[in-house]
Design a protein around this motif. Structure first.
Motif, PDB file in Angstrom:
ATOM      1  N   LEU A 160       0.813  -1.221   0.000  1.00 24.16           N
ATOM      2  CA  LEU A 160       0.000   0.000   0.000  1.00 24.16           C
ATOM      3  C   LEU A 160       0.848   1.274   0.000  1.00 24.16           C
ATOM      4  N   GLY A 161       2.149   1.114  -0.014  1.00 25.29           N
ATOM      5  CA  GLY A 161       3.040   2.288  -0.049  1.00 25.29           C
ATOM      6  C   GLY A 161       3.481   2.704   1.342  1.00 25.29           C
ATOM      7  N   ALA A 162       4.538   3.496   1.398  1.00 21.85           N
ATOM      8  CA  ALA A 162       5.061   3.975   2.685  1.00 21.85           C
ATOM      9  C   ALA A 162       4.018   4.850   3.368  1.00 21.85           C
ATOM     10  N   PRO A 163       3.788   4.668   4.670  1.00 19.20           N
ATOM     11  CA  PRO A 163       2.778   5.468   5.373  1.00 19.20           C
ATOM     12  C   PRO A 163       2.960   6.969   5.189  1.00 19.20           C
ATOM     13  N   SER A 164       4.215   7.430   5.188  1.00 20.50           N
ATOM     14  CA  SER A 164       4.446   8.876   5.029  1.00 20.50           C
ATOM     15  C   SER A 164       3.974   9.348   3.655  1.00 20.50           C
ATOM     16  N   GLU A 165       4.194   8.516   2.627  1.00 24.49           N
ATOM     17  CA  GLU A 165       3.794   8.880   1.269  1.00 24.49           C
ATOM     18  C   GLU A 165       2.263   8.845   1.128  1.00 24.49           C
ATOM     19  N   VAL A 166       1.641   7.828   1.744  1.00 19.87           N
ATOM     20  CA  VAL A 166       0.172   7.732   1.703  1.00 19.87           C
ATOM     21  C   VAL A 166      -0.435   8.961   2.393  1.00 19.87           C
ATOM     22  N   ALA A 167       0.123   9.313   3.564  1.00 22.77           N
ATOM     23  CA  ALA A 167      -0.387  10.469   4.311  1.00 22.77           C
ATOM     24  C   ALA A 167      -0.224  11.742   3.494  1.00 22.77           C
ATOM     25  N   ARG A 168       0.882  11.844   2.805  1.00 20.77           N
ATOM     26  CA  ARG A 168       1.156  13.012   1.963  1.00 20.77           C
ATOM     27  C   ARG A 168       0.113  13.125   0.839  1.00 20.77           C
ATOM     28  N   GLN A 169      -0.225  11.980   0.262  1.00 23.50           N
ATOM     29  CA  GLN A 169      -1.230  11.987  -0.816  1.00 23.50           C
ATOM     30  C   GLN A 169      -2.597  12.424  -0.295  1.00 23.50           C
ATOM     31  N   PHE A 170      -2.945  11.914   0.893  1.00 26.36           N
ATOM     32  CA  PHE A 170      -4.225  12.333   1.483  1.00 26.36           C
ATOM     33  C   PHE A 170      -4.226  13.840   1.715  1.00 26.36           C
ATOM     34  N   ALA A 171      -3.125  14.354   2.270  1.00 28.35           N
ATOM     35  CA  ALA A 171      -3.055  15.796   2.568  1.00 28.35           C
ATOM     36  C   ALA A 171      -3.146  16.603   1.272  1.00 28.35           C
ATOM     37  N   ASN A 172      -2.404  16.195   0.263  1.00 30.37           N
ATOM     38  CA  ASN A 172      -2.398  16.943  -1.004  1.00 30.37           C
ATOM     39  C   ASN A 172      -3.778  16.940  -1.659  1.00 30.37           C
ATOM     40  N   GLN A 173      -4.384  15.767  -1.746  1.00 26.87           N
ATOM     41  CA  GLN A 173      -5.640  15.652  -2.497  1.00 26.87           C
ATOM     42  C   GLN A 173      -6.827  16.223  -1.715  1.00 26.87           C
ATOM     43  N   LEU A 174      -6.901  15.851  -0.422  1.00 27.69           N
ATOM     44  CA  LEU A 174      -8.023  16.376   0.365  1.00 27.69           C
ATOM     45  C   LEU A 174      -7.846  17.864   0.649  1.00 27.69           C
ATOM     46  N   GLY A 175      -6.602  18.269   0.903  1.00 22.05           N
ATOM     47  CA  GLY A 175      -6.331  19.685   1.165  1.00 22.05           C
ATOM     48  C   GLY A 175      -6.741  20.547  -0.013  1.00 22.05           C
ATOM     49  N   THR A 176      -6.474  20.062  -1.210  1.00 21.38           N
ATOM     50  CA  THR A 176      -6.846  20.800  -2.428  1.00 21.38           C
ATOM     51  C   THR A 176      -8.366  20.906  -2.547  1.00 21.38           C
ATOM     52  N   THR A 177      -9.041  19.777  -2.380  1.00 22.11           N
ATOM     53  CA  THR A 177     -10.508  19.774  -2.492  1.00 22.11           C
ATOM     54  C   THR A 177     -11.145  20.656  -1.414  1.00 22.11           C
ATOM     55  N   LEU A 178     -10.619  20.561  -0.190  1.00 20.60           N
ATOM     56  CA  LEU A 178     -11.199  21.350   0.905  1.00 20.60           C
ATOM     57  C   LEU A 178     -10.975  22.847   0.696  1.00 20.60           C
ATOM     58  N   ALA A 179      -9.811  23.209   0.147  1.00 19.03           N
ATOM     59  CA  ALA A 179      -9.533  24.638  -0.103  1.00 19.03           C
ATOM     60  C   ALA A 179     -10.518  25.182  -1.138  1.00 19.03           C
TER      61      ALA A 179
END
Lengths: 282, 104
Positions: free
Chosen positions: A40-59
């Motif tokens: 499933l990928g490195a946890p730090s990378e997965v967390a980064r993807q969540f932040a990037n994608q959700l952060g963009t949508t939420l903004a």
């Protein structure tokens, strides 16, 4: 530490709130239960993807929601403003509280309009982007937040005006102001959670915040591109002329000219004060 | 097909898979692999952020399933269905154009 514990920690580190964090971890746990050897990928990378994608949508959502709330508040503000021009107010009536309230309403409604519109405009320009840079998301959310706060302050200003005028104003007008301004404040407050959610979870991608060039794109005349102060002077001049022309139309050119100068100066002052903070200039 | 080549198409693929009915995360990935005959190399961890983003954008909705195991099941919304239509038509035009160039 297990993969899921690490993932939970990394999600917390990037700002994913508890409820969503538990949900993500549960989904990953289910996936690993189905296929224990899944990569499933490195946890730090997965967390980064969540932040990037959700952060963009939420903004983007914060910008749209606050703009919609400001549009409703703007319509109610228009009702308040237009009825204030009627015979509801006695010409001799005034009070310090009413002056302060009117000043708040007039200054803050302009800030709310500019901040809210530019938040929505930038979000619209980035509507197709999967991920936007963190500084740009910060600017969008900041504009949305300032728009809401300024909008609420403007409506509060109208309430103070009505309260300050007391018996100088017709009862029906004061009731109207309290009801419409109160409704507008409730609508604006209802938009606040979207802005707060976007403030908590921001994308991590690097990049520039952008300025008026990114907001206006081709709408910005070539002579004003990359020259934010020149743009501010042109806008302030146009506002001053419009207000002065209104004064002439009302057969009060001297007062109109004074108000025009004051409004133009307020525009430039607002640009100097908030321009950098709202990402209008770098 | 490498993961890099899927960039920009993952949303459409997820929406396409969910067009036929609600699925949970693992099943979505399995369905993507199965329907592509195993030729799509999807980094599995990237599907979940995309699912959350699509839901935040109103293209999907989700709920916990009532089965033996707690699972988050995703379903396409009406807006998601319309978006899928747009993505499908964009893909058709794009594929036709690339095909025309490569065929010559």
């Amino acid at each position: 530490m297990t993969y899921l514990d690490d993932l939970s920690q990394q999600l917390r580190a990037v700002g994913v709130d508890g409820r969503r964090r538990r949900r993500i971890v549960a989904e990953f746990a289910d996936h690993l239960a189905c296929d224990p050897r899944a990569d499933l990928g490195a946890p730090s990378e997965v967390a980064r993807q969540f932040a990037n994608q959700l952060g963009t949508t939420l903004a983007r959502r914060a910008a749209y929601v606050s703009f919609a709330a400001l549009a409703v508040a703007g319509a109610l503000f228009g009702v308040d403003f237009l009825t204030a021009q009627t015979r509801a107010l006695a010409p001799t009536g005034s009070s310090t509280l009413a002056y302060v309230g009117a000043g708040m309403a007039l200054a803050c409604c302009q800030v709310a309009f500019v901040a809210g519109s530019l938040a929505a405009l930038r979000a619209l320009r980035r509507r197709g982007a999967g991920v936007i840079a963190r500084p740009e998301a910060v600017v969008i959310v900041r504009r949305a937040g300032i728009g809401l706060v300024a909008g609420m302050t403007a409506m509060l200003g109208f309430i103070l005006t009505a309260a300050g005028l007391g018996h100088y104003a017709a009862t029906w007008w004061r009731t109207l102001i309290f009801a419409s301004s109160g409704t507008a404040i409730v609508v604006l407050l209802a938009a606040a959670p979207a802005v707060l959610a976007a403030m908590r979870l921001r994308p991590l991608a690097a990049g520039p915040a952008g300025d008026l060039n990114e907001d206006l794109g081709r709408l910005l005349p070539p002579a004003l591109k990359g020259r934010p102060w020149r743009f501010a002077v042109v806008v302030a001049g146009a506002v001053a002329l419009a207000v002065a022309a209104a004064g002439v139309a009302q057969a009060d050119p001297f007062d109109g000219a004074l108000r025009g100068l004051a409004d133009g100066a307020a525009c430039l002052g607002g640009f100097a004060l908030l321009g950098r903070y709202l990402g209008l200039r770098v | 097909m490498r993961a890099e080549a899927l960039k920009g198409h993952l949303d459409a693929l997820i929406l396409g898979v969910l067009e036929h009915g609600p699925l949970h995360g693992y099943a979505i990935i399995e369905e993507l692999k199965a329907r592509s005959g195993g030729s799509l190399e999807i980094p599995e961890g990237t599907v979940y952020p995309a699912l959350h983003r699509l839901e935040a954008a109103g293209l999907l909705v989700s709920r916990w399933s009532e089965g033996a195991r707690r699972r988050r099941v995703y379903r396409l919304t009406a807006r998601g269905g319309r978006e899928l239509g747009v993505r499908r038509s964009e893909w058709t035009s794009f594929a036709k154009a690339v095909d025309a160039v490569l065929a010559t």
